[in-house]
Design an enzyme around this catalytic site. Structure first.
Site, PDB file in Angstrom:
ATOM      1  N   GLY A   1     -28.581 -68.551  -2.527  1.00  0.00           N
ATOM      2  CA  GLY A   1     -28.411 -68.486  -3.982  1.00  0.00           C
ATOM      3  C   GLY A   1     -28.847 -69.737  -4.712  1.00  0.00           C
ATOM      4  O   GLY A   1     -29.616 -69.666  -5.683  1.00  0.00           O
TER       5      GLY A   1
ATOM      6  N   LYS B   1     -21.738 -78.907   2.935  1.00  0.00           N
ATOM      7  CA  LYS B   1     -21.022 -79.144   4.188  1.00  0.00           C
ATOM      8  C   LYS B   1     -21.853 -78.939   5.451  1.00  0.00           C
ATOM      9  O   LYS B   1     -22.517 -77.927   5.611  1.00  0.00           O
ATOM     10  CB  LYS B   1     -19.833 -78.188   4.272  1.00  0.00           C
ATOM     11  CG  LYS B   1     -18.740 -78.508   3.294  1.00  0.00           C
ATOM     12  CD  LYS B   1     -17.653 -77.488   3.452  1.00  0.00           C
ATOM     13  CE  LYS B   1     -16.382 -77.911   2.762  1.00  0.00           C
ATOM     14  NZ  LYS B   1     -15.341 -76.914   2.960  1.00  0.00           N
TER      15      LYS B   1
ATOM     16  N   GLY C   1     -26.014 -65.011   2.958  1.00  0.00           N
ATOM     17  CA  GLY C   1     -25.409 -65.141   4.280  1.00  0.00           C
ATOM     18  C   GLY C   1     -26.292 -64.565   5.382  1.00  0.00           C
ATOM     19  O   GLY C   1     -26.375 -65.126   6.480  1.00  0.00           O
TER      20      GLY C   1
ATOM     21  N   ARG D   1     -32.631 -58.403  -6.638  1.00  0.00           N
ATOM     22  CA  ARG D   1     -32.297 -57.440  -5.577  1.00  0.00           C
ATOM     23  C   ARG D   1     -32.553 -56.003  -6.012  1.00  0.00           C
ATOM     24  O   ARG D   1     -32.928 -55.172  -5.174  1.00  0.00           O
ATOM     25  CB  ARG D   1     -30.834 -57.630  -5.156  1.00  0.00           C
ATOM     26  CG  ARG D   1     -30.652 -58.849  -4.271  1.00  0.00           C
ATOM     27  CD  ARG D   1     -29.210 -59.032  -3.907  1.00  0.00           C
ATOM     28  NE  ARG D   1     -29.056 -59.999  -2.827  1.00  0.00           N
ATOM     29  CZ  ARG D   1     -27.882 -60.390  -2.363  1.00  0.00           C
ATOM     30  NH1 ARG D   1     -26.755 -59.909  -2.882  1.00  0.00           N
ATOM     31  NH2 ARG D   1     -27.799 -61.258  -1.384  1.00  0.00           N
TER      32      ARG D   1
HETATM   33  C1  3PG Z   1     -24.463 -61.343  -0.456  1.00  0.00           C
HETATM   34  O1  3PG Z   1     -24.430 -61.423  -1.685  1.00  0.00           O
HETATM   35  O2  3PG Z   1     -24.624 -62.327   0.289  1.00  0.00           O
HETATM   36  C2  3PG Z   1     -24.416 -59.987   0.163  1.00  0.00           C
HETATM   37  O3  3PG Z   1     -24.504 -58.995  -0.802  1.00  0.00           O
HETATM   38  C3  3PG Z   1     -23.229 -59.824   1.063  1.00  0.00           C
HETATM   39  O4  3PG Z   1     -22.045 -59.852   0.336  1.00  0.00           O
HETATM   40  P1  3PG Z   1     -20.669 -60.135   1.093  1.00  0.00           P
HETATM   41  O5  3PG Z   1     -20.679 -61.587   1.475  1.00  0.00           O
HETATM   42  O6  3PG Z   1     -19.581 -59.791   0.096  1.00  0.00           O
HETATM   43  O7  3PG Z   1     -20.617 -59.253   2.307  1.00  0.00           O
END
Ligand code: 3PG
Length: 391
Positions: free
Chosen positions: A346, A193, A369, A35
């Site tokens: 991830g 899930k 996310g 990132r």
């Molecule tokens: C992530 O790692 O998915 C983003 O940086 C968002 O982080 P967060 O879920 O803490 O908002």
């Protein structure tokens, strides 16, 4: 980037929201810097255009207003300076301004989630953020699904607000995969899930030509197909939803391939003896930890013939050598396929790194996310607000 090209960033205060939320070990050392590297083109663009550059990001989920050393972006500032080849000064307590940044300089504004009002996007904070800059650039795709002070509020209060090159590239790649894809379009959705990925499965079932499921998600689909899964991780409550996804696909002449063989163990452990079984022969005390070799080979063939591949999630417990074959075979098939492929999440990125196929995947998303929400078909808050500002 258009503003830079037009010379409008010259001498201006440019505030870049990046997603520099990177994994760290217990000592605070950065273990994976994708990132940070992905944030460099935007920063360089602003510097080359003659801007005074402020960059911020969140790191983790700190308690607002309570600074703890482990919440600091200090390690990120060091890595960013190395990548940019110029100093990056870290500025704490920056919300009210009062810090200096000259054209050609970069400051990193300390973890924005330490600011009171950031998470809930309080108007008082947004008003202050807007005053810090002439141009706000949203380049944090990984956080584009959050409507927070530095991802949303400032986009409303800054004199000018626009998308950065990473945000644009991510959306272009996802649009290329989902909106007008070269077919067949095959999606791999795996993970523990169904419940966390149900909306994605439902949304993709209207679009894809093949939907490969894996992990606990596949186990629930096996139940839906009338198979026994022993003690395997699954959500029996969602069998009806899984059936509906299978039916929606079938109605379009598309399929959710159900594994014909699986790799099982009696315990969830790296050294648990692994047994390959027919999917119809899973015993009551078995745990399914991977797809079997026959299933993997069949899915690999489908992937090699795909026009477009969307990949989210490893299909087995690939961290354990005995249960990694399915994920490795599919990863290699994606690498060998001439399809345009896009991957995110991830665990998926960890699998890509483990099998060394970074260069063979068409686009690797920096979003976790955020990537999932785009697959769900949602409009991310970042885009909604930037589109509104663009008029
Ligand atoms: C992530 O790692 O998915 C983003 O940086 C968002 O982080 P967060 O879920 O803490 O908002």
């Amino acid at each position: 980037s258009d503003l830079c090209a037009q010379g409008r960033a010259q001498g201006q205060r440019v505030f870049i929201r990046a997603d520099l939320n990177v994994p760290q070990d217990d000592s605070g050392a950065i273990t994976e810097d994708t990132r940070i590297r992905a944030s460099v083109p935007c920063i360089r663009l602003a510097l080359d255009a003659g801007a005074a550059v402020m960059v911020t990001s969140h790191l983790g989920r700190p308690v607002e207003g309570e600074f703890k050393p482990e919440d600091s972006l200090a390690p990120v500032a060091t890595r960013l300076a190395e990548l940019l080849g110029q100093p990056v000064r870290l500025v704490a307590h920056w919300v009210d301004g009062g810090f200096d940044v000259k054209p050609g300089e970069v400051v990193l504004l300390e973890n924005c989630r330490l600011n009171v009002g950031e998470k809930k996007n309080k108007p008082e904070l947004a008003a202050k953020l807007g005053k810090l800059c002439d141009i706000f650039v949203h380049d944090a795709f990984g956080t584009a699904h959050r409507a927070e002070g530095t991802t949303y509020g400032i986009a409303e209060t800054a004199p000018i607000a626009c998308a950065g090159p990473l945000l644009a590239a991510e959306m272009d790649a996802i649009a290329a995969a989902l909106q007008n894809p070269k077919r067949p379009l095959i999606a791999i959705v795996a993970g523990s899930k169904v419940s966390t990925k149900l909306t994605i499965l439902q949304s993709l079932a209207k679009n894809v030509d093949g939907l490969i499921v894996g992990g606990g998600i596949a186990n629930t689909f096996m139940l839906a197909a009338g198979l026994k899964i022993g003690k395997s991780l699954a959500e029996p409550d969602l069998v009806g939803e899984a059936k509906a996804v299978i039916d929606a696909m079938a109605a379009r002449g598309a399929a959710v391939p159900i594994p014909t063989d699986v790799v099982t163990a009696k315990a969830f452990a790296a050294d648990a003896p692994a047994t390959v079984k027919k999917a119809s022969e899973v015993a009551d005390d078995d745990l399914i930890l991977d797809i079997g070799p026959e299933t993997a080979a069949l899915l690999a063939q489908q992937l090699k013939a795909a026009g477009t591949i969307v990949w989210n999630g490893p299909v087995g417990v690939f961290e354990f050598a005995a249960f990694e074959n399915g994920t490795q075979v599919l990863a290699q098939a994606i690498a060998d396929s001439s399809a345009f492929s896009i991957a995110g999440g991830g665990d998926t990125l960890a699998a890509i790194a483990k099998y060394g196929i970074e260069k063979d995947v068409g686009y690797i998303s920096t979003g976790g996310g955020a990537f999932l929400e785009v697959l769900e078909g949602k409009t991310l808050p970042a885009f909604e607000v930037l589109a509104r500002r663009a008029g």
